[in-house]
Write a protein that holds these residues in place. Structure first.
Motif, PDB file in Angstrom:
ATOM      1  N   ALA A 407     -15.994  18.912 -10.964  1.00 15.74           N
ATOM      2  CA  ALA A 407     -15.304  18.647 -12.227  1.00 15.74           C
ATOM      3  C   ALA A 407     -15.470  19.811 -13.200  1.00 15.74           C
ATOM      4  N   MET A 408     -16.638  20.461 -13.190  1.00 15.44           N
ATOM      5  CA  MET A 408     -16.865  21.581 -14.092  1.00 15.44           C
ATOM      6  C   MET A 408     -16.098  22.827 -13.656  1.00 15.44           C
ATOM      7  N   ARG A 409     -15.760  22.895 -12.389  1.00 11.38           N
ATOM      8  CA  ARG A 409     -14.983  24.037 -11.888  1.00 11.38           C
ATOM      9  C   ARG A 409     -13.490  23.729 -11.805  1.00 11.38           C
ATOM     10  N   SER A 410     -13.106  22.515 -12.123  1.00  6.32           N
ATOM     11  CA  SER A 410     -11.719  22.095 -11.954  1.00  6.32           C
ATOM     12  C   SER A 410     -10.793  22.822 -12.923  1.00  6.32           C
ATOM     13  N   PRO A 411      -9.610  23.218 -12.485  1.00  7.11           N
ATOM     14  CA  PRO A 411      -8.638  23.817 -13.410  1.00  7.11           C
ATOM     15  C   PRO A 411      -8.131  22.830 -14.452  1.00  7.11           C
ATOM     16  N   THR A 412      -8.393  21.527 -14.260  1.00  7.58           N
ATOM     17  CA  THR A 412      -7.975  20.537 -15.265  1.00  7.58           C
ATOM     18  C   THR A 412      -8.964  20.430 -16.424  1.00  7.58           C
ATOM     19  N   LEU A 413     -10.150  21.056 -16.319  1.00  8.81           N
ATOM     20  CA  LEU A 413     -11.110  21.039 -17.422  1.00  8.81           C
ATOM     21  C   LEU A 413     -10.567  21.865 -18.583  1.00  8.81           C
ATOM     22  N   GLN A 414     -10.473  21.269 -19.755  1.00 10.29           N
ATOM     23  CA  GLN A 414      -9.902  21.942 -20.927  1.00 10.29           C
ATOM     24  C   GLN A 414     -10.991  22.769 -21.619  1.00 10.29           C
TER      25      GLN A 414
END
Length: 436
Positions: A407-414
């Motif tokens: 989740a911390m590496r996800s491109p969806t993290l704003q």
């Protein structure tokens, strides 16, 4: 599986249902020698010696016992993680994610689950994990059960059909599904694809919260929770069973469908609930009540009043408080708060928090309305106002929730989420010269 003929109502009540008349033992008829050559099997959700009011169990009468599978072997899951996480992954920052895209490759419900955060220790039956799912293929001869936790499914786009040992549930956005720990099931699409949220509750089973001074009515009603009637698959085809157990995934083959329960009775069953049936309680005078008044379900912990997990919604409602800042106040909370948005707009975040997105505000991490929401609410005329066409929710827990590495590496993290508070200006006026 036979087509569902109806639903039975009431979370925690004792039910009985049979797909073939006479399959369910009654009275002195021995439950261990059932009719039609069926096997009796007990499905227990609590210890045998749990107090009567807390005991969750269901007797099933099935074509074969559920033990008739070949040995499990470990398999990997690309994106479903289990608490506890490594301490190196913790962060004290506010976090927010954009919606999860539906995968391009054929993906089932189980394979499409991606963990955002988790807390507690699953092996100790304490804590929860918050996931999102996105998938585009129905499960065929593939089945699943989760021994680590109860599953609360919150669809956001696309209807789902849960084919379970105890019957069928059709669940649409605006409804939730509650699947007991250990229940065998598969998921079919009702459209081309679907996405939504999933709370994996490691702790005590969800139940209705106590109402206290509210009395006997209000919030969610037991009669609005629907459980399925008995329906079964009598299939002799080879199939695959995937289990989540001990934080890992395991797979076994068997020669027949595990959804072969012809009759059952008990109080441990899957259920669904329409969020529109929630009876909102709110102020009609002044001040902003605590969000706990929107609790649909709670999983208690060993500390009274401090939940292992709460499921809270923010549905359409009237805002009528006098001389009151109506969006949520700025706060730091001992509880961790994971939020999602099913549809519409959340009143405290009109910008980057969109349907299918998610946010995480952990224990004692400051949060509240962004600058634009504060400005509008502060200068709004305080007339009765209907908050409409929206449905947000929160998974809340006494356990700090660590975001997964994925989740911390996800491109969806704003990465710019923090900027929403940076425009909050100084308005301090000790002389009162700025007052209107």
């Amino acid at each position: 599986m036979d087509e569902v003929r109806g639903y039975m109502s009431g979370l925690g009540n004792h039910f009985q249902t049979e797909a073939i008349p006479g399959a369910l033992p009654h009275g002195r008829n021995s439950p261990q020698r059932p009719a039609f050559g069926l096997y009796a099997e007990l499905f227990s959700g609590t210890a045998f010696t749990a107090p009567r009011g807390e005991n969750r169990r269901t007797w099933t009468y099935r074509i074969r016992p559920s033990a008739t599978h070949r040995p499990f072997r470990p398999v990997e899951h690309a994106s479903w993680r289990t608490a506890p996480f490594s301490p190196e992954e913790w962060t004290p920052n506010q976090l927010r994610w954009s919606p999860l895209a539906v995968p391009a490759e054929p993906t089932t419900f189980v394979d499409g689950v991606a963990t955002l955060c988790a807390g507690g220790v699953s092996s100790l039956h304490a804590g929860l994990a918050a996931h999102r799912y996105a998938f585009n293929r129905s499960m065929k001869d593939e089945y699943f059960y989760n021994a680590d936790g109860e599953m609360l499914v919150v669809p956001q786009e696309g209807g789902l059909r849960f084919l379970t040992e105890l019957g069928m549930l059709d669940v649409e956005p605006g409804e939730i599904a509650l699947l007991p720990r250990g229940l065998r099931f598969k998921v079919e699409l009702k459209g081309a694809d679907a996405r939504g949220y999933l709370c994996e509750n490691y702790g005590a089973s969800f139940r209705l919260p106590e109402l206290g001074p509210l009395g006997s009515n209000g919030l969610a009603s037991a009669r609005d929770f629907l459980v399925p009637v008995a329906a079964y698959e009598d299939s002799e085809r080879d199939c695959v069973m995937t289990a989540k157990w001990g934080g890992r995934f395991w797979r076994a083959e068997q020669s027949h469908s595990p959804l072969d329960v012809v009759a059952w009775h008990g109080n441990l069953a899957p259920s669904k609930y329409a969020l529109a049936n929630f009876m909102v309680i709110g102020t009609v005078s002044f001040d902003h009540p605590d969000p706990s008044i929107y609790t649909v379900l709670t999983s208690p912990s060993d500390t009274p009043g401090v939940a292992n997990a709460d499921f809270v919604i923010f549905p359409p409602r009237w805002a009528v408080g006098e001389d009151t800042f109506r969006p949520p106040w700025y706060h730091r909370n001992v509880m961790a708060e994971f939020m999602g948005l099913i549809h519409g707009q959340y009143e405290a975040k009109p910008g980057g928090f969109v349907p299918g997105g998610a946010s995480l505000h952990n224990s004692m991490i400051s949060h509240g309305p962004d600058a634009e929401s504060w400005r509008k609410a502060t200068h709004a005329e305080l007339a009765p106002h209907k908050i409409d066409n929206t449905m947000a929710f929160m998974f809340e827990s006494r356990y700090a929730l660590c975001a997964s590495g994925d989740a911390m590496r996800s491109p969806t993290l704003q990465q710019n989420y923090f900027q929403g508070w940076q425009a909050l200006e100084r308005h301090f006026d000790p002389d009162g010269t700025r007052r209107k």
